[in-house]
Write an enzyme that holds these catalytic residues in place. Structure first.
Site, PDB file in Angstrom:
ATOM      1  N   GLU A   1      -8.805   0.244  -2.901  1.00 35.49           N
ATOM      2  CA  GLU A   1      -9.710   0.016  -1.792  1.00 35.49           C
ATOM      3  C   GLU A   1     -10.320   1.333  -1.326  1.00 35.49           C
ATOM      4  O   GLU A   1      -9.727   2.398  -1.498  1.00 35.49           O
ATOM      5  CB  GLU A   1      -9.002  -0.693  -0.631  1.00 35.49           C
ATOM      6  CG  GLU A   1      -7.824   0.045  -0.051  1.00 35.49           C
ATOM      7  CD  GLU A   1      -7.138  -0.756   1.057  1.00 35.49           C
ATOM      8  OE1 GLU A   1      -7.177  -2.006   1.011  1.00 35.49           O
ATOM      9  OE2 GLU A   1      -6.568  -0.123   1.960  1.00 35.49           O
ATOM     10  N   HIS A  31      -3.981  -4.543   7.872  1.00 40.21           N
ATOM     11  CA  HIS A  31      -4.043  -3.468   8.857  1.00 40.21           C
ATOM     12  C   HIS A  31      -3.131  -3.799  10.041  1.00 40.21           C
ATOM     13  O   HIS A  31      -3.382  -4.728  10.805  1.00 40.21           O
ATOM     14  CB  HIS A  31      -5.456  -3.180   9.364  1.00 40.21           C
ATOM     15  CG  HIS A  31      -5.567  -1.769   9.885  1.00 40.21           C
ATOM     16  ND1 HIS A  31      -5.899  -0.707   9.080  1.00 40.21           N
ATOM     17  CD2 HIS A  31      -5.354  -1.253  11.119  1.00 40.21           C
ATOM     18  CE1 HIS A  31      -5.899   0.407   9.785  1.00 40.21           C
ATOM     19  NE2 HIS A  31      -5.560   0.105  11.027  1.00 40.21           N
ATOM     20  N   ASP A  32      -2.068  -3.016  10.157  1.00 40.04           N
ATOM     21  CA  ASP A  32      -1.090  -3.115  11.251  1.00 40.04           C
ATOM     22  C   ASP A  32      -0.316  -4.424  11.269  1.00 40.04           C
ATOM     23  O   ASP A  32       0.305  -4.767  12.284  1.00 40.04           O
ATOM     24  CB  ASP A  32      -1.769  -2.888  12.615  1.00 40.04           C
ATOM     25  CG  ASP A  32      -2.213  -1.445  12.808  1.00 40.04           C
ATOM     26  OD1 ASP A  32      -1.715  -0.573  12.071  1.00 40.04           O
ATOM     27  OD2 ASP A  32      -3.063  -1.200  13.685  1.00 40.04           O
ATOM     28  N   ARG A  79       4.550  18.499   0.541  1.00 38.30           N
ATOM     29  CA  ARG A  79       5.340  19.588  -0.049  1.00 38.30           C
ATOM     30  C   ARG A  79       4.748  20.123  -1.344  1.00 38.30           C
ATOM     31  O   ARG A  79       5.320  21.010  -1.969  1.00 38.30           O
ATOM     32  CB  ARG A  79       6.784  19.122  -0.298  1.00 38.30           C
ATOM     33  CG  ARG A  79       7.566  18.815   0.958  1.00 38.30           C
ATOM     34  CD  ARG A  79       7.796  20.035   1.825  1.00 38.30           C
ATOM     35  NE  ARG A  79       8.652  20.994   1.189  1.00 38.30           N
ATOM     36  CZ  ARG A  79       9.977  21.052   1.362  1.00 38.30           C
ATOM     37  NH1 ARG A  79      10.576  20.165   2.157  1.00 38.30           N
ATOM     38  NH2 ARG A  79      10.695  21.971   0.769  1.00 38.30           N
ATOM     39  N   HIS A  85      -5.585   3.522  -1.545  1.00 38.49           N
ATOM     40  CA  HIS A  85      -6.849   3.736  -0.838  1.00 38.49           C
ATOM     41  C   HIS A  85      -7.178   5.227  -0.875  1.00 38.49           C
ATOM     42  O   HIS A  85      -6.882   5.958   0.068  1.00 38.49           O
ATOM     43  CB  HIS A  85      -6.730   3.252   0.605  1.00 38.49           C
ATOM     44  CG  HIS A  85      -8.016   3.287   1.372  1.00 38.49           C
ATOM     45  ND1 HIS A  85      -8.274   2.440   2.418  1.00 38.49           N
ATOM     46  CD2 HIS A  85      -9.116   4.070   1.265  1.00 38.49           C
ATOM     47  CE1 HIS A  85      -9.475   2.695   2.925  1.00 38.49           C
ATOM     48  NE2 HIS A  85      -9.998   3.688   2.235  1.00 38.49           N
ATOM     49  N   ASN A  97       0.857  -1.184   0.000  1.00 43.38           N
ATOM     50  CA  ASN A  97       0.000   0.000   0.000  1.00 43.38           C
ATOM     51  C   ASN A  97       0.894   1.235   0.000  1.00 43.38           C
ATOM     52  O   ASN A  97       1.700   1.426   0.923  1.00 43.38           O
ATOM     53  CB  ASN A  97      -0.897  -0.035   1.242  1.00 43.38           C
ATOM     54  CG  ASN A  97      -1.920   1.082   1.253  1.00 43.38           C
ATOM     55  OD1 ASN A  97      -1.617   2.219   0.908  1.00 43.38           O
ATOM     56  ND2 ASN A  97      -3.131   0.782   1.685  1.00 43.38           N
ATOM     57  N   THR A 104      -8.178   6.220   9.929  1.00 37.00           N
ATOM     58  CA  THR A 104      -7.750   4.979   9.310  1.00 37.00           C
ATOM     59  C   THR A 104      -8.882   3.960   9.441  1.00 37.00           C
ATOM     60  O   THR A 104      -9.780   4.127  10.271  1.00 37.00           O
ATOM     61  CB  THR A 104      -6.462   4.433   9.964  1.00 37.00           C
ATOM     62  OG1 THR A 104      -5.982   3.308   9.215  1.00 37.00           O
ATOM     63  CG2 THR A 104      -6.685   4.043  11.410  1.00 37.00           C
ATOM     64  N   ARG A 142      -9.203   8.445  -0.303  1.00 37.28           N
ATOM     65  CA  ARG A 142     -10.283   8.872   0.586  1.00 37.28           C
ATOM     66  C   ARG A 142     -10.869  10.181   0.076  1.00 37.28           C
ATOM     67  O   ARG A 142     -10.242  10.882  -0.722  1.00 37.28           O
ATOM     68  CB  ARG A 142      -9.762   9.015   2.017  1.00 37.28           C
ATOM     69  CG  ARG A 142      -9.493   7.668   2.693  1.00 37.28           C
ATOM     70  CD  ARG A 142      -9.101   7.845   4.154  1.00 37.28           C
ATOM     71  NE  ARG A 142      -9.201   6.596   4.886  1.00 37.28           N
ATOM     72  CZ  ARG A 142      -8.223   5.702   5.002  1.00 37.28           C
ATOM     73  NH1 ARG A 142      -7.061   5.926   4.397  1.00 37.28           N
ATOM     74  NH2 ARG A 142      -8.393   4.586   5.692  1.00 37.28           N
ATOM     75  N   HIS A 145      -3.891  11.595   0.960  1.00 34.18           N
ATOM     76  CA  HIS A 145      -2.705  10.856   0.501  1.00 34.18           C
ATOM     77  C   HIS A 145      -2.897  10.489  -0.970  1.00 34.18           C
ATOM     78  O   HIS A 145      -2.571  11.298  -1.838  1.00 34.18           O
ATOM     79  CB  HIS A 145      -2.388   9.654   1.392  1.00 34.18           C
ATOM     80  CG  HIS A 145      -3.572   8.971   2.003  1.00 34.18           C
ATOM     81  ND1 HIS A 145      -4.551   8.357   1.273  1.00 34.18           N
ATOM     82  CD2 HIS A 145      -3.907   8.805   3.311  1.00 34.18           C
ATOM     83  CE1 HIS A 145      -5.437   7.831   2.086  1.00 34.18           C
ATOM     84  NE2 HIS A 145      -5.094   8.089   3.332  1.00 34.18           N
ATOM     85  N   GLY A 196       1.047  -1.313   4.301  1.00 36.33           N
ATOM     86  CA  GLY A 196       1.550  -0.002   3.921  1.00 36.33           C
ATOM     87  C   GLY A 196       2.301   0.694   5.034  1.00 36.33           C
ATOM     88  O   GLY A 196       3.511   0.881   4.967  1.00 36.33           O
ATOM     89  N   HIS A 197       1.592   1.073   6.090  1.00 37.28           N
ATOM     90  CA  HIS A 197       2.183   1.929   7.122  1.00 37.28           C
ATOM     91  C   HIS A 197       3.451   1.325   7.721  1.00 37.28           C
ATOM     92  O   HIS A 197       4.501   1.972   7.749  1.00 37.28           O
ATOM     93  CB  HIS A 197       1.146   2.203   8.224  1.00 37.28           C
ATOM     94  CG  HIS A 197       1.639   3.112   9.289  1.00 37.28           C
ATOM     95  ND1 HIS A 197       1.631   4.486   9.165  1.00 37.28           N
ATOM     96  CD2 HIS A 197       2.175   2.850  10.508  1.00 37.28           C
ATOM     97  CE1 HIS A 197       2.128   5.034  10.250  1.00 37.28           C
ATOM     98  NE2 HIS A 197       2.469   4.060  11.087  1.00 37.28           N
TER      99      HIS A 197
END
EC number: 2.6.99.2
Length: 237
Positions: free
Chosen positions: A70, A190-191, A18, A43, A7, A100, A45, A50, A213-214
């Site tokens: 997603e 997720h996580d 920036r 993803h 992700n 999130t 939103r 992002h 991703g994160h």
């Protein structure tokens, strides 16, 4: 082997901070694939903090593995997905402004809506995955509305893993058993990270794909993107 989809939302977040094209999101997606990623996930939103909607037409032609979009199936989101036809669309019940994703669909209560949206996407040749909690009824509901896959929300698993890995994964193992019995594919995300990923993949039978991703981007700050992707792939091998 469970496939790894990267992700790249957090890469876009850095770029947007920036107002320029650094880092170049398209180049990062190409590099992720060259470094071994087996898919690219975005993803978008509603606030486009992002991934922006105009990133999708730039990414679609260059992703050579699996392109997964997603998000919450608002009319605007569905127009975007149907216009660009990714390999997979993962439907997530985000609310506007949500920081999130933190829960899955109620595939029973939301069945009429999900059935309609799923049918529209599948008619366009798009594989449909529904973001769900690790609950057998939600898995059965996803199958009933016609989804091809589920994506287990693994936030609770990740939170509980350090305390009791067996307890943390138990519901996911049960949900996966039901998914395999009814014939619906299993994704997860997720996580998930380098600490908890291997155990999850070993304990959840039939796990086809994880979207990360994160944690992966955080690790890349220390280890570099190429090395980090290889580290995650080793956890899945």
């Amino acid at each position: 082997m469970t496939r790894l989809s990267v992700n790249i939302n957090k890469v876009a977040l850095i770029r947007n901070s920036r107002g320029s094209n650094q880092p170049d999101l398209v180049q990062v997606a190409k590099d992720c694939e060259a470094f071994g990623a087996q898919g690219i996930t975005v993803h978008p939103r509603p606030d486009q903090r992002h991934i922006r909607y105009d990133d999708v037409p730039a990414l679609k032609p260059i992703v050579t593995t699996e392109f997964n979009i997603e998000g919450n199936p608002t009319p605007e989101f569905l127009d975007l997905v149907l216009a660009h036809r990714p390999d997979q669309c993962t439907l997530v019940p985000d609310t506007p402004g949500q920081l999130t994703s933190d829960h899955g669909w109620d595939t029973v209560s939301d069945a009429p809506f999900l059935k309609d949206v799923t049918a529209r996407l599948k008619e366009a040749g798009i594989r449909v995955s529904l973001f769900v909690d690790a609950d057998e009824k939600m898995v059965e509901g996803a199958k009933a509305v016609g989804a091809d896959r589920i994506e287990f929300y693994t936030g609770h698993y990740a939170h509980e893993f350090a305390v009791d890995p067996e307890q943390a994964v138990a519901a996911h193992r049960r949900g996966a058993k039901v998914a395999n019995e009814v014939g619906i594919g299993i994704n997860a995300g997720h996580d998930l990270n380098l600490d908890n990923l291997r155990y999850y993949a070993q304990e959840v039978p039939g796990l086809l794909e994880v979207s990360i991703g994160h944690a992966l981007i955080c690790d890349a700050l220390y280890y570099g993107l190429q090395n980090t992707i290889q580290m995650y792939l080793r956890q899945l091998s």
